[in-house]
Design a protein around this motif. Structure first.
Motif, PDB file in Angstrom:
ATOM      1  N   GLY A 154       3.025   5.118  -1.517  1.00 30.09           N
ATOM      2  CA  GLY A 154       2.191   4.741  -2.661  1.00 30.09           C
ATOM      3  C   GLY A 154       2.933   3.833  -3.618  1.00 30.09           C
ATOM      4  O   GLY A 154       2.393   2.823  -4.094  1.00 30.09           O
ATOM      5  N   LYS A 155       4.180   4.162  -3.891  1.00 27.17           N
ATOM      6  CA  LYS A 155       4.988   3.317  -4.768  1.00 27.17           C
ATOM      7  C   LYS A 155       5.200   1.942  -4.149  1.00 27.17           C
ATOM      8  O   LYS A 155       5.105   0.916  -4.841  1.00 27.17           O
ATOM      9  CB  LYS A 155       6.345   3.972  -5.030  1.00 27.17           C
ATOM     10  CG  LYS A 155       6.290   5.245  -5.862  1.00 27.17           C
ATOM     11  CD  LYS A 155       7.678   5.850  -5.950  1.00 27.17           C
ATOM     12  CE  LYS A 155       7.662   7.194  -6.617  1.00 27.17           C
ATOM     13  NZ  LYS A 155       8.992   7.856  -6.579  1.00 27.17           N
ATOM     14  N   ALA A 156       5.506   1.921  -2.850  1.00 31.76           N
ATOM     15  CA  ALA A 156       5.734   0.635  -2.176  1.00 31.76           C
ATOM     16  C   ALA A 156       4.489  -0.237  -2.241  1.00 31.76           C
ATOM     17  O   ALA A 156       4.572  -1.446  -2.521  1.00 31.76           O
ATOM     18  CB  ALA A 156       6.145   0.872  -0.723  1.00 31.76           C
ATOM     19  N   LEU A 157       3.319   0.363  -2.011  1.00 32.37           N
ATOM     20  CA  LEU A 157       2.081  -0.410  -1.966  1.00 32.37           C
ATOM     21  C   LEU A 157       1.640  -0.890  -3.345  1.00 32.37           C
ATOM     22  O   LEU A 157       0.952  -1.905  -3.460  1.00 32.37           O
ATOM     23  CB  LEU A 157       0.976   0.427  -1.327  1.00 32.37           C
ATOM     24  CG  LEU A 157       1.101   0.599   0.195  1.00 32.37           C
ATOM     25  CD1 LEU A 157       0.179   1.691   0.699  1.00 32.37           C
ATOM     26  CD2 LEU A 157       0.806  -0.719   0.909  1.00 32.37           C
ATOM     27  N   LEU A 158       2.011  -0.172  -4.399  1.00 34.52           N
ATOM     28  CA  LEU A 158       1.579  -0.549  -5.751  1.00 34.52           C
ATOM     29  C   LEU A 158       2.640  -1.329  -6.523  1.00 34.52           C
ATOM     30  O   LEU A 158       2.383  -1.764  -7.648  1.00 34.52           O
ATOM     31  CB  LEU A 158       1.199   0.699  -6.548  1.00 34.52           C
ATOM     32  CG  LEU A 158      -0.072   1.427  -6.089  1.00 34.52           C
ATOM     33  CD1 LEU A 158      -0.262   2.709  -6.883  1.00 34.52           C
ATOM     34  CD2 LEU A 158      -1.300   0.530  -6.244  1.00 34.52           C
ATOM     35  N   ALA A 159       3.799  -1.532  -5.927  1.00 32.88           N
ATOM     36  CA  ALA A 159       4.910  -2.141  -6.664  1.00 32.88           C
ATOM     37  C   ALA A 159       4.593  -3.529  -7.193  1.00 32.88           C
ATOM     38  O   ALA A 159       5.120  -3.939  -8.229  1.00 32.88           O
ATOM     39  CB  ALA A 159       6.154  -2.179  -5.789  1.00 32.88           C
ATOM     40  N   HIS A 160       3.747  -4.278  -6.500  1.00 37.18           N
ATOM     41  CA  HIS A 160       3.445  -5.645  -6.934  1.00 37.18           C
ATOM     42  C   HIS A 160       2.021  -5.773  -7.471  1.00 37.18           C
ATOM     43  O   HIS A 160       1.457  -6.866  -7.500  1.00 37.18           O
ATOM     44  CB  HIS A 160       3.711  -6.619  -5.791  1.00 37.18           C
ATOM     45  CG  HIS A 160       5.167  -6.656  -5.398  1.00 37.18           C
ATOM     46  ND1 HIS A 160       6.123  -7.278  -6.164  1.00 37.18           N
ATOM     47  CD2 HIS A 160       5.826  -6.087  -4.356  1.00 37.18           C
ATOM     48  CE1 HIS A 160       7.308  -7.121  -5.606  1.00 37.18           C
ATOM     49  NE2 HIS A 160       7.152  -6.399  -4.506  1.00 37.18           N
ATOM     50  N   THR A 161       1.468  -4.648  -7.897  1.00 41.39           N
ATOM     51  CA  THR A 161       0.175  -4.633  -8.581  1.00 41.39           C
ATOM     52  C   THR A 161       0.429  -4.702 -10.076  1.00 41.39           C
ATOM     53  O   THR A 161       1.429  -4.165 -10.571  1.00 41.39           O
ATOM     54  CB  THR A 161      -0.596  -3.339  -8.231  1.00 41.39           C
ATOM     55  OG1 THR A 161      -0.752  -3.272  -6.811  1.00 41.39           O
ATOM     56  CG2 THR A 161      -1.956  -3.299  -8.884  1.00 41.39           C
TER      57      THR A 161
END
Length: 267
Positions: A154-161
């Motif tokens: 979840g952190k990896a997927l949202l890091a560039h949001t």
């Protein structure tokens, strides 16, 4: 060129630009814009975003509604339709199948359970897993859904949001504590995302399950946002092990990305 601008060029180009069918390109462009907008939009919003005239958009949307891929709401706005669910589920299963040889490599090289996950709406969904060969190993059921704030993927997927989008997601989901190590404030989670951007990988340190550590990275340029991870007992996934595992994760993610870009597995 930003993604929206790139789609705009594709949507307004003629058949010779890509060798494809213009109406199909435009229809898929509109569906992607609807997804980017949260699944529901008005015709004027689509016209402004795509650069297409309202009559053209209305004609395309009428066809998509007739096919069940779009629904017209009572307020006259349009939302993504139920027939897309079956396509999405089938595509997710296929994506998981393509990923399995790469996850198997992760298990061979790291010794820990390997996973692949997608961000589906506001939730993380696991689409593939290859278990560790250790007798003590982690297991996550394929199809399981969890909230992003307590997971490495979840952190990896949202890091560039953007921060505003992350805050909005957290407001919708809440931030329940799975363990006493779970991050439960937006500020804490945004700080964790900054750390992901700095390090190039994400860590779940006993935040989803006590005694378990996970390391995760995104699959670059994936057709849909995806991340891969390894998970194992905290006693094995130590800081020293992390230094060895992360480069393997990153290399496998790059190779999986190339396979997905070629429309099929390379392994």
């Amino acid at each position: 060129m930003p993604p929206s601008d790139e789609r705009k060029s594709s949507a307004s180009a003629g058949p010779t630009a890509t060798g494809g069918v213009q109406s199909l390109e435009r229809a898929f462009d509109l569906l992607e814009r609807m997804a980017d907008a949260g699944g529901e939009v008005g015709l004027s919003e689509l016209s402004a975003a795509s650069g297409l005239p309202l009559p053209t958009i209305h004609r395309l949307m009428r066809t998509l509604v007739a096919c069940g891929y779009v629904r017209q709401q009572p307020n006259r706005r349009y939302s993504l339709g139920p027939r897309l669910i079956r396509l999405g589920e089938s595509a997710s299963r296929l994506l998981g199948t393509w990923a399995r040889p790469y996850l198997a490599r992760l298990v061979e090289e790291t010794g820990e359970t390997a996973n692949m996950a997608l961000l589906d709406g506001d939730e993380i969904v696991y689409v593939a897993q290859v278990p560790s060969k250790h007798s003590m190993r982690m297991f996550t059921e394929v199809g399981r859904r969890v909230l992003p704030h307590s997971t490495g993927v979840g952190k990896a997927l949202l890091a560039h949001t953007s921060d505003s989008e992350v805050r909005a997601l957290l407001a919708r989901t809440g931030m329940p504590a799975a363990t006493d190590r779970t991050i439960t404030t937006p500020e804490g989670f945004l700080a964790a995302l900054e750390e992901v951007r700095r390090l190039g990988y994400a860590v779940d340190d006993n935040e989803q399950e006590v005694g378990v550590r996970c390391l995760a990275v995104t699959v670059p340029d994936s057709p849909t946002a995806a991340a891969i991870s390894i998970s194992g007992p905290a006693g094995r996934v130590t800081d020293t092990a992390t230094e060895r595992i992360v480069p393997v994760l990153q290399q496998v993610a790059i190779e999986l990305s190339k396979a997905l870009a070629s429309s099929g597995p390379a392994a």
